[in-house]
Design an enzyme around this catalytic site. Structure first.
Site, PDB file in Angstrom:
ATOM      1  N   ASN A 289     -10.245  -2.828   2.529  1.00  0.00           N
ATOM      2  CA  ASN A 289      -9.958  -2.820   1.095  1.00  0.00           C
ATOM      3  C   ASN A 289     -11.235  -2.561   0.312  1.00  0.00           C
ATOM      4  O   ASN A 289     -12.316  -2.548   0.882  1.00  0.00           O
ATOM      5  CB  ASN A 289      -9.382  -4.180   0.664  1.00  0.00           C
TER       6      ASN A 289
ATOM      7  N   HIS B 299       0.829  -1.212   0.000  1.00  0.00           N
ATOM      8  CA  HIS B 299       0.000   0.000   0.000  1.00  0.00           C
ATOM      9  C   HIS B 299       0.868   1.268   0.000  1.00  0.00           C
ATOM     10  O   HIS B 299       0.495   2.278   0.614  1.00  0.00           O
ATOM     11  CB  HIS B 299      -0.949   0.030   1.205  1.00  0.00           C
TER      12      HIS B 299
HETATM   13 FE1  HDE Z   1      -2.469  -4.755   5.515  1.00  0.00          FE
HETATM   14  N1  HDE Z   1      -0.653  -3.977   5.964  1.00  0.00           N
HETATM   15  N2  HDE Z   1      -1.820  -6.578   6.076  1.00  0.00           N
HETATM   16  N3  HDE Z   1      -4.219  -5.598   4.895  1.00  0.00           N
HETATM   17  N4  HDE Z   1      -3.114  -2.985   4.885  1.00  0.00           N
HETATM   18  C1  HDE Z   1      -0.285  -2.695   5.800  1.00  0.00           C
HETATM   19  O1  HDE Z   1       0.876  -1.387   7.351  1.00  0.00           O
HETATM   20  C2  HDE Z   1      -0.723  -6.815   6.814  1.00  0.00           C
HETATM   21  C3  HDE Z   1      -4.560  -6.917   4.988  1.00  0.00           C
HETATM   22  C4  HDE Z   1      -4.372  -2.671   4.470  1.00  0.00           C
HETATM   23  O2  HDE Z   1      -3.201   3.577   3.937  1.00  0.00           O
HETATM   24  C5  HDE Z   1       1.050  -2.399   6.400  1.00  0.00           C
HETATM   25  O3  HDE Z   1       1.231   0.820   7.589  1.00  0.00           O
HETATM   26  C6  HDE Z   1      -0.658  -8.197   7.203  1.00  0.00           C
HETATM   27  C7  HDE Z   1      -5.966  -7.101   4.763  1.00  0.00           C
HETATM   28  C8  HDE Z   1      -4.428  -1.283   4.081  1.00  0.00           C
HETATM   29  O4  HDE Z   1      -1.544   3.386   5.347  1.00  0.00           O
HETATM   30  C9  HDE Z   1       1.435  -3.714   7.081  1.00  0.00           C
HETATM   31  C10 HDE Z   1      -1.769  -8.784   6.643  1.00  0.00           C
HETATM   32  C11 HDE Z   1      -6.455  -5.843   4.533  1.00  0.00           C
HETATM   33  C12 HDE Z   1      -3.141  -0.781   4.310  1.00  0.00           C
HETATM   34  C13 HDE Z   1       0.286  -4.611   6.708  1.00  0.00           C
HETATM   35  C14 HDE Z   1      -2.489  -7.757   5.942  1.00  0.00           C
HETATM   36  C15 HDE Z   1      -5.351  -4.920   4.612  1.00  0.00           C
HETATM   37  C16 HDE Z   1      -2.358  -1.867   4.807  1.00  0.00           C
HETATM   38  C17 HDE Z   1       2.059  -1.833   5.444  1.00  0.00           C
HETATM   39  C18 HDE Z   1      -2.190 -10.237   6.697  1.00  0.00           C
HETATM   40  C19 HDE Z   1      -7.891  -5.455   4.207  1.00  0.00           C
HETATM   41  C20 HDE Z   1      -2.664   0.619   4.029  1.00  0.00           C
HETATM   42  C21 HDE Z   1       2.165  -0.365   5.788  1.00  0.00           C
HETATM   43  C22 HDE Z   1      -2.301 -10.757   8.017  1.00  0.00           C
HETATM   44  C23 HDE Z   1      -8.823  -5.742   5.286  1.00  0.00           C
HETATM   45  C24 HDE Z   1      -2.995   1.566   5.145  1.00  0.00           C
HETATM   46  C25 HDE Z   1       1.393  -0.198   6.983  1.00  0.00           C
HETATM   47  C26 HDE Z   1      -2.536   2.970   4.781  1.00  0.00           C
HETATM   48  C27 HDE Z   1      -1.026  -1.742   5.190  1.00  0.00           C
HETATM   49  C28 HDE Z   1       0.232  -5.878   7.126  1.00  0.00           C
HETATM   50  C29 HDE Z   1      -3.665  -8.030   5.199  1.00  0.00           C
HETATM   51  C30 HDE Z   1      -5.531  -3.521   4.395  1.00  0.00           C
HETATM   52  C31 HDE Z   1       2.786  -4.288   6.708  1.00  0.00           C
HETATM   53  C32 HDE Z   1       0.420  -8.841   8.024  1.00  0.00           C
HETATM   54  C33 HDE Z   1      -6.743  -8.410   4.826  1.00  0.00           C
HETATM   55  C34 HDE Z   1      -5.630  -0.530   3.548  1.00  0.00           C
HETATM   56  O5  HDE Z   1       1.468  -3.595   8.475  1.00  0.00           O
END
Ligand code: HDE
Length: 692
Positions: free
Chosen positions: A153, A80
């Site tokens: 999302n 992202h």
């Molecule tokens: Fe994320 N995800 N994600 N994700 N995600 C990040 O956090 C992570 C997942 C989502 O505009 C990171 O600050 C893991 C699902 C958005 O700043 C990180 C898993 C969904 C954003 C991270 C998921 C999301 C992130 C990277 C699986 C939808 C951007 C930068 C367990 C429900 C937020 C940060 C923004 C960002 C980890 C799966 C949505 C690395 C470990 C499912 C919208 O922490």
């Protein structure tokens, strides 16, 4: 001896080199200072030993400026990374008092400030806005009880069931590690290799290959919290909840060829679209809706709601609209706000709690950890965009970049020396007292997570025919970029588990004659009824509000026809942008110079929802030999858009080889243009491109 030029001394107040007269910057009453507050007298020249001599180490002004510049970038988000955000408010219209104690969900008509960030997933911070990709939809609510982050999302399910697989998924989709490409694209071997070995991803793959991953505008996409969360009321009773954002402007997507061309014409397309809408006072708005269900109701679902590869059809649990979010202010500074905003699904308020979805549980760890590395300090919560807008106090102290100056000698608890100091409170957050099943500790995927094909099929069957064709075409496109035949075949096998006809269409598109075996587990799939809310077509009301129409004009364009059409479009709520061969404008039939918004070569029709071509005969003859004009109308036609034409416009269409159809409207009939322009002409498509 070298000639000594009369270089300005550092104490000279104005700019200039070599004693020559320079255009000076606009004067201002605000002195430029160093970060220590020292007024700077010369922001043009370094301090040198002699006018042509070496630069002195003593030049602390230069060193401070360059050092700060050297450290301007921070690590981009692992995923992202590319995104844009805006401020606004959330207003509750229906109280959930029965289900939760969270004030943000019980106090009606209170405006809770929010910051929302939308993003692509796979590309780096400098990648384009319109690849085929899932969009992040993250909202930080600055509530009176602390920050609540709903980090979702634009798709209601996810690729994997367990956080353990997330690093693998992301490694597979990002640029391949040996070559550093492709950027922001899933169409390559490592992604499909991983996917073809992860049947649980099939439902999400259907969404990812659908037009949902090509949103026309961030203002025109839905958002989903994805996981089940819990609401907990004053009595401690809990209800499960899924969160949905629904855009007021309806849903709309690009067609693939359009998205590809936009990526070249305006890599910042979505960022600019949001900026222009908000700066122009056209504030995007979403409804917040919930699906509420009990543990007992969940037990009767034909899937496990804790499995994030499953959605709850609206026919099973209807949506209840509880409020609205309006985004009405762009950040003052992109870096300070949009880049530094730190979301975390663990940020909840009393009355909102988590479910045991194993993907959510992993996320509860990941986000705080990633912020520590990305923002570099445990005090990132003090940055203005991250700080709660309600008071917050505890005994956490010190650390890198501490912005607060805590007073007093007490930084521990319990204590007797600070009776007014912060203490735990009965109103504070309490985890729901969930009774856990008897079971054995272990690394076990629940049996209830085993069906990977039923909902994938339900999604595919819920789409309209053009959407199904686009999905099949996307699979053919992506798999055609895959170099390893075995990966293509393995994926095809999974598609057979979803829908034999889809698999056959993709096989035809790939030129595969011998169908691979269907996975054994697919035979357990249960047929689910189609769910119309999952489709895109029909989810956009027939209106032009929030859309943008491009009118191509040139010298001699009939002023009266232009005015009638323009007035009708603006009355229907859309924006009009005028395009001409020259940016200086076009001299209309009434001899007036009409200013324009864009020059033809730099303003292709992919920027617009529908177009008009209003040309005098001479201009039409000239533009018939101009590639940008031919592409303008060919692309508008190819992207299934409505085109309004006068006689000159018709001439240009003829030169471009376009046959009139119901989407080509006489410009004089402005009333017919409006309804026609609010939709794409799907029936045109089979005659234009091969759809599998
Ligand atoms: Fe994320 N995800 N994600 N994700 N995600 C990040 O956090 C992570 C997942 C989502 O505009 C990171 O600050 C893991 C699902 C958005 O700043 C990180 C898993 C969904 C954003 C991270 C998921 C999301 C992130 C990277 C699986 C939808 C951007 C930068 C367990 C429900 C937020 C940060 C923004 C960002 C980890 C799966 C949505 C690395 C470990 C499912 C919208 O922490």
């Amino acid at each position: 001896m070298p000639r000594q030029t009369a270089r300005k001394s550092v104490s000279a107040p104005s700019t200039g080199n070599g004693g020559e007269t320079h255009q000076t910057a606009m004067p201002s009453a605000t002195p430029l200072t160093t970060n220590q507050g020292l007024p700077v007298s010369d922001n043009q020249n370094s301090l040198t030993a002699t006018p042509r001599g070496p630069v002195l180490l003593e030049d602390f002004v230069l060193r401070e400026k360059i050092t700060h510049f050297d450290h301007e970038r921070i690590p981009e988000r692992i995923v992202h990374a590319r995104g844009t955000g805006a401020h606004g408010f959330f207003e509750l219209t229906r109280s959930l008092k029965k289900h939760t104690s969270a004030r943000v969900l019980t106090e009606k008509n209170v405006r809770t400030p929010v910051f929302a960030r939308f993003s692509t997933v796979a590309g780096g911070a400098g990648s384009v806005d319109t690849p085929r990709d899932v969009r992040g939809f993250a909202v930080k609510f600055y509530t009176s009880e602390g920050n609540w982050d709903l980090v979702g999302n634009n798709i209601p399910v996810f690729f994997i069931q367990d956080a353990m697989k997330f690093p693998d998924l992301v490694h597979a989709v990002k640029m391949e590690p040996d070559r550093g490409f492709p950027q922001a694209a899933s169409a390559h071997d490592t992604f499909w290799d991983f996917i073809s070995l992860m049947p649980e991803s099939m439902h999400m793959i259907m969404w990812a290959m659908s037009d949902r991953t090509l949103p026309r505008s961030l203002r025109m996409m839905e958002g989903f919290g994805v996981h089940s969360y819990r609401l907990v009321n004053d009595e401690g009773a809990s209800t499960f909840v899924k969160f949905h954002w629904r855009p007021k402007l309806g849903l709309q997507s690009h067609v693939w060829d359009e998205a590809v061309k936009i990526a070249g014409a305006d890599p910042d397309y979505h960022r600019r679209d949001l900026w222009e809408a908000i700066q122009g006072g056209d504030f995007p708005e979403w409804e917040l809706a919930v699906q509420l269900f009990t543990e007992e109701e969940a037990a009767a679902f034909p899937f496990d709601h804790l499995d994030p590869t499953k959605l709850i059809p609206e026919e099973t649990v209807p949506l209840t609209v509880i409020g609205r979010m309006v985004l009405d202010r762009m950040p003052d500074n992109f870096f300070a706000e949009t880049e530094q905003v730190a979301f975390c699904p663990a940020n909840v308020v009393p009355g909102i709690d988590f479910s045991n979805d194993p993907l959510l549980q992993g996320r509860l760890f990941s986000y705080l950890d990633t912020q520590l590395s990305r923002l570099g300090s445990p005090n990132f919560h003090q940055l203005p965009v991250n700080a709660p807008k309600c008071p917050f106090h505890n005994n956490q102290r010190d650390g890198h970049m501490q912005m607060h100056i805590p007073k007093g000698r007490v930084n521990y608890e319990p204590n007797s020396l600070a009776p007014e100091g912060p203490r735990e409170t009965p109103e504070g957050f309490r985890s729901h007292a969930e009774r856990l099943d008897d079971g054995v500790k272990g690394r076990v995927r629940p049996e209830s997570f085993a069906d990977h094909y039923s909902q994938a099929a339900m999604f595919f069957h819920s789409l309209e025919a053009p959407e199904q064709a686009h999905l099949a075409a996307a699979l053919v496109f992506e798999l055609s970029k895959v170099e390893t035949p075995a990966i293509r075949e393995r994926t095809l096998g999974h598609l057979r588990g979803i829908d034999e006809d889809l698999a056959q269409r993709v096989a035809n598109g790939l030129g595969i004659e011998k169908m691979p075996a269907k996975p054994e587990t697919a035979s357990a799939a249960k047929k689910q009824p189609a769910s119309p809310p999952l489709r895109l077509i029909g989810k956009s009301p027939p209106m032009l509000a929030g859309r943008c129409i491009g009118l191509l004009i040139a010298d001699g364009t009939d002023a009266a026809v232009l005015k009638t059409l323009r007035d009708a479009i603006e009355k229907a709520g859309a924006k009009v942008k005028l395009i001409a061969p020259k940016i200086s404008g076009a001299k209309l039939s009434n001899d007036r110079l009409q200013p324009v918004d864009g020059q033809l070569a730099g303003t292709p029709s992919v920027f617009f929802d529908a177009v008009g071509v209003l040309l005098a005969t001479d201009a039409a003859n000239e533009l018939a030999h101009e590639a940008a004009a031919i592409d303008f109308v060919r692309d508008a036609f190819g992207h299934l858009k409505t085109i309004a034409v006068d006689a000159g416009g018709e001439h240009l269409l003829h030169a471009a080889g376009i046959q009139p159809d119901e989407g080509i409207i006489a410009a004089a009939k402005a009333t017919a243009f409006i309804p026609a322009a609010s939709t794409r002409h799907w029936s045109r498509e089979p005659g234009l491109r091969t759809l599998p």
